[in-house]
Design an enzyme around this catalytic site. Structure first.
Site, PDB file in Angstrom:
ATOM      1  N   ARG A  37       0.829  -1.206   0.000  1.00  0.00           N
ATOM      2  CA  ARG A  37       0.000   0.000   0.000  1.00  0.00           C
ATOM      3  C   ARG A  37       0.869   1.264   0.000  1.00  0.00           C
ATOM      4  O   ARG A  37       0.455   2.307  -0.505  1.00  0.00           O
ATOM      5  CB  ARG A  37      -0.927  -0.016   1.212  1.00  0.00           C
ATOM      6  N   ASP A  55       0.498  -0.697  10.326  1.00  0.00           N
ATOM      7  CA  ASP A  55      -0.847  -1.267  10.334  1.00  0.00           C
ATOM      8  C   ASP A  55      -1.566  -0.729  11.564  1.00  0.00           C
ATOM      9  O   ASP A  55      -1.204  -1.058  12.699  1.00  0.00           O
ATOM     10  CB  ASP A  55      -0.765  -2.788  10.368  1.00  0.00           C
ATOM     11  N   ASN A  78      -7.085  10.584   8.823  1.00  0.00           N
ATOM     12  CA  ASN A  78      -8.031  10.199   7.778  1.00  0.00           C
ATOM     13  C   ASN A  78      -8.324   8.701   7.765  1.00  0.00           C
ATOM     14  O   ASN A  78      -9.399   8.273   7.366  1.00  0.00           O
ATOM     15  CB  ASN A  78      -7.454  10.622   6.420  1.00  0.00           C
ATOM     16  N   TYR A 150     -19.586   0.985  13.439  1.00  0.00           N
ATOM     17  CA  TYR A 150     -18.959   2.066  12.680  1.00  0.00           C
ATOM     18  C   TYR A 150     -19.498   3.423  13.145  1.00  0.00           C
ATOM     19  O   TYR A 150     -18.727   4.362  13.365  1.00  0.00           O
ATOM     20  CB  TYR A 150     -19.228   1.878  11.189  1.00  0.00           C
ATOM     21  N   LYS A 154     -17.414   6.594  14.809  1.00  0.00           N
ATOM     22  CA  LYS A 154     -17.384   7.952  14.261  1.00  0.00           C
ATOM     23  C   LYS A 154     -17.833   8.979  15.296  1.00  0.00           C
ATOM     24  O   LYS A 154     -17.355  10.129  15.291  1.00  0.00           O
ATOM     25  CB  LYS A 154     -18.243   8.017  13.001  1.00  0.00           C
ATOM     26  N   THR A 183     -15.840   6.596  -3.168  1.00  0.00           N
ATOM     27  CA  THR A 183     -14.564   5.930  -2.928  1.00  0.00           C
ATOM     28  C   THR A 183     -14.847   4.437  -2.815  1.00  0.00           C
ATOM     29  O   THR A 183     -15.997   3.991  -2.882  1.00  0.00           O
ATOM     30  CB  THR A 183     -13.912   6.409  -1.620  1.00  0.00           C
TER      31      THR A 183
END
Length: 255
Positions: A37, A55, A78, A150, A154, A183
């Site tokens: 990556r 990681d 991000n 999730y 957030k 995305t």
């Protein structure tokens, strides 16, 4: 010219944020979870100054990155993982994966890295559906619900951003909802493009306008919005920091 670290910048919103900052003449360091990556990140942002590899699902790698990354004027947190997994999964440290990557990693990096002038934490509009349950950070109660985990993560990102703003008054710390962006995570049906998703972070990282240098806010498209009420509760903020410290062995102290 500012020095900026953008985590999770091998593709998507992170890469777009980094490209925009490079185009403005800033020194930008990327981040990727592994060597492959990292190559993707270099290809996506050829003008970047380098790539840090860690990681974020590994506490050991996050601690190492936090201790060796060096000083930056701005850090844009991000990196994140979505809630699409059908089953609950844990990291090598035995921590629920979404919490580990989306919340504990930025917490540890914030605690260990030299204090920057500005911090940006990416969140989501789903923070409004998050549960501020400090007794179930790892989503162990009831059937697994990835999207709820999730949303919770957030919300915790907003709580973290506002807690840092309170405890580190010399740093401008804000949370940003980038919108529903096309995305890999957002999917092809998303309503907004990459430039929309990165624009507010770039503005917060670089602008000297009064609106860009105010701290302790939840923003979307440069506008301050009202976050989940729990985000403004200092007891919730302190509770999250204490829970993160217990899970990671790293304490974030006022600086």
């Amino acid at each position: 010219m500012s020095s900026v670290l953008v985590t999770g910048s091998s593709d998507g919103i992170g890469a777009e944020t980094a490209r925009a900052l490079v185009a403005l003449g800033h020194r930008v360091v990327l981040h990727a979870r592994n060597g492959e990556r990292a190559d993707d990140a270099r290809a996506a942002v050829p003008g970047a100054d380098g790539v840090l590899v860690a990681d974020l699902a590994s506490l050991a790698e996050v601690r190492a990155m936090g201790g060796s990354a060096g000083a930056f004027d701005v850090v844009v947190h991000n990196a994140g993982v979505g809630g699409g997994a059908a089953e609950r999964s844990e990291t090598v440290d035995g921590i629920e994966r979404i919490l580990a990557v989306n919340v504990l990693a930025p917490y540890v990096l914030t605690a260990l890295m030299p204090v920057p002038r500005r911090l940006v934490y990416l969140t989501s509009g789903l923070e409004s559906q998050g549960r501020a349950d400090l007794d179930d950070l790892q989503s162990t109660r009831g059937p697994w619900d990835g999207m709820q985990a999730y949303s919770d993560s957030k919300l915790w990102d907003v709580v973290l951003a506002l807690a840092v703003a309170r405890l580190q008054p010399g740093t401008v710390s804000n949370a940003v909802d980038p919108g529903w962006i096309r995305t890999r995570m957002g999917g092809p049906g998303a309503t907004d493009d990459l430039a929309d998703g990165a624009e507010t972070q770039v503005w917060l990282a670089t602008s000297d306008e009064p609106a860009a240098t105010a701290s302790g806010r939840y923003l979307k498209r440069r506008r301050e919005l009202r976050a989940h009420p729990a985000a403004y509760d200092t007891a919730v903020q302190d509770g999250l920091l204490a829970a993160c410290a217990e899970l990671t062995g790293v304490r974030l102290t006022p600086r």
